[in-house]
Design a protein around this motif. Structure first.
Motif, mmCIF file in Angstrom:
data_model
loop_
_atom_site.group_PDB
_atom_site.id
_atom_site.type_symbol
_atom_site.label_atom_id
_atom_site.label_comp_id
_atom_site.label_asym_id
_atom_site.label_seq_id
_atom_site.Cartn_x
_atom_site.Cartn_y
_atom_site.Cartn_z
ATOM 1 N N VAL A 1 0.862 -1.179 0.000
ATOM 2 C CA VAL A 1 0.000 0.000 0.000
ATOM 3 C C VAL A 1 0.896 1.226 0.000
ATOM 4 C CG1 VAL A 1 -1.820 1.254 1.209
ATOM 5 C CG2 VAL A 1 -1.740 -1.257 1.331
ATOM 6 N N PHE A 2 0.652 2.115 -0.957
ATOM 7 C CA PHE A 2 1.375 3.388 -1.029
ATOM 8 C C PHE A 2 0.356 4.465 -1.336
ATOM 9 C CE2 PHE A 2 3.884 6.619 -3.382
ATOM 10 C CZ PHE A 2 4.748 6.961 -2.351
ATOM 11 N N GLY A 3 0.185 5.367 -0.413
ATOM 12 C CA GLY A 3 -0.845 6.394 -0.598
ATOM 13 C C GLY A 3 -2.207 5.739 -0.678
ATOM 14 N N ASN A 4 -2.949 6.067 -1.719
ATOM 15 C CA ASN A 4 -4.281 5.506 -1.920
ATOM 16 C C ASN A 4 -4.291 4.332 -2.887
ATOM 17 O OD1 ASN A 4 -5.469 7.330 -0.175
ATOM 18 N ND2 ASN A 4 -5.833 8.831 -1.776
ATOM 19 N N MET A 5 -3.109 3.778 -3.166
ATOM 20 C CA MET A 5 -3.009 2.658 -4.111
ATOM 21 C C MET A 5 -2.642 1.373 -3.383
ATOM 22 S SD MET A 5 -3.853 3.958 -6.992
ATOM 23 C CE MET A 5 -3.427 2.578 -8.027
ATOM 24 N N VAL A 6 -3.247 0.273 -3.827
ATOM 25 C CA VAL A 6 -2.976 -1.056 -3.274
ATOM 26 C C VAL A 6 -2.581 -1.958 -4.433
ATOM 27 C CG1 VAL A 6 -3.927 -3.018 -2.004
ATOM 28 C CG2 VAL A 6 -4.701 -0.686 -1.469
ATOM 29 N N TYR A 7 -1.407 -2.560 -4.303
ATOM 30 C CA TYR A 7 -0.864 -3.445 -5.339
ATOM 31 C C TYR A 7 -0.763 -4.848 -4.753
ATOM 32 C CZ TYR A 7 0.569 1.103 -7.104
ATOM 33 O OH TYR A 7 0.579 2.421 -7.521
ATOM 34 N N LEU A 8 -1.469 -5.801 -5.344
ATOM 35 C CA LEU A 8 -1.399 -7.183 -4.882
ATOM 36 C C LEU A 8 -0.430 -7.968 -5.753
ATOM 37 C CD1 LEU A 8 -3.882 -6.323 -3.273
ATOM 38 C CD2 LEU A 8 -4.954 -8.469 -3.927
ATOM 39 N N ALA A 9 0.297 -8.873 -5.119
ATOM 40 C CA ALA A 9 1.122 -9.818 -5.865
ATOM 41 C C ALA A 9 0.189 -10.763 -6.614
ATOM 42 C CB ALA A 9 2.004 -10.613 -4.905
ATOM 43 N N GLY A 10 0.708 -11.442 -7.601
ATOM 44 C CA GLY A 10 -0.084 -12.454 -8.293
ATOM 45 C C GLY A 10 -0.530 -13.517 -7.301
ATOM 46 N N GLN A 11 -1.811 -13.819 -7.291
ATOM 47 C CA GLN A 11 -2.383 -14.791 -6.369
ATOM 48 C C GLN A 11 -2.709 -16.080 -7.114
ATOM 49 O OE1 GLN A 11 -2.772 -14.040 -2.902
ATOM 50 N NE2 GLN A 11 -1.465 -12.382 -3.672
ATOM 51 N N VAL A 12 -2.381 -17.196 -6.493
ATOM 52 C CA VAL A 12 -2.702 -18.507 -7.057
ATOM 53 C C VAL A 12 -3.529 -19.287 -6.050
ATOM 54 C CG1 VAL A 12 -0.690 -18.612 -8.579
ATOM 55 C CG2 VAL A 12 -0.512 -19.496 -6.243
ATOM 56 N N GLY A 13 -4.210 -20.312 -6.537
ATOM 57 C CA GLY A 13 -5.016 -21.168 -5.665
ATOM 58 C C GLY A 13 -4.173 -22.278 -5.082
ATOM 59 N N ASN A 14 -4.828 -23.342 -4.713
ATOM 60 C CA ASN A 14 -4.138 -24.500 -4.160
ATOM 61 C C ASN A 14 -3.710 -25.423 -5.292
ATOM 62 O OD1 ASN A 14 -4.552 -23.732 -1.405
ATOM 63 N ND2 ASN A 14 -6.682 -24.337 -1.643
ATOM 64 N N ALA A 15 -2.461 -25.849 -5.241
ATOM 65 C CA ALA A 15 -1.920 -26.725 -6.278
ATOM 66 C C ALA A 15 -2.815 -27.951 -6.435
ATOM 67 C CB ALA A 15 -0.502 -27.145 -5.918
#
Length: 115
Positions: free
Chosen positions: A17-31
């Motif tokens: 989170v920087f200022g009013n921006m939220v950056y998510l890493a790439g999300q994966v499910g369960n293998a």
């Protein structure tokens, strides 16, 4: 202005989170889950990370989606379409790509605003 790192690890943070921006890493499910279940797991993780960052799916600005095979496009979209806020759909791209391991079929990365 400070930077907040959510669930940091040695290689990456799950969200920044920087200022009013939220950056998510790439999300994966369960293998090993099927693509629909991977998508459900991913979107639940995204909801949790956005909440921890102080925002929600209604404030998602951009989504980048990678599929191991475009044959999963309709299956993933069925879950995605039920999840998004229909009044606030994000900009989105979806393509086919090799993912980290053959056990993953879907990966989603999100950029959101904090209002």
């Amino acid at each position: 202005m400070s930077i907040q790192r959510i669930k940091p690890g040695p290689r990456m943070s799950q969200a920044v989170v920087f200022g009013n921006m939220v950056y998510l890493a790439g999300q994966v499910g369960n293998a090993g889950e099927n693509p629909a279940d991977q998508t459900k797991t991913i979107l639940a993780n995204i909801d949790a990370l956005l909440a921890e960052a102080g925002t929600s799916k209604s404030n998602v600005l951009k989504a980048e989606i990678w599929l191991s095979d475009m044959a999963y496009f309709a299956e993933m979209n069925e879950i995605w379409d039920a999840w998004i806020d229909p009044a606030n759909p994000p900009a989105r791209a979806c393509g086919e790509s090799k993912l980290a391991t053959a056990d993953f079929d879907v990966e989603i990365m999100i950029t959101a605003a904090k209002l």
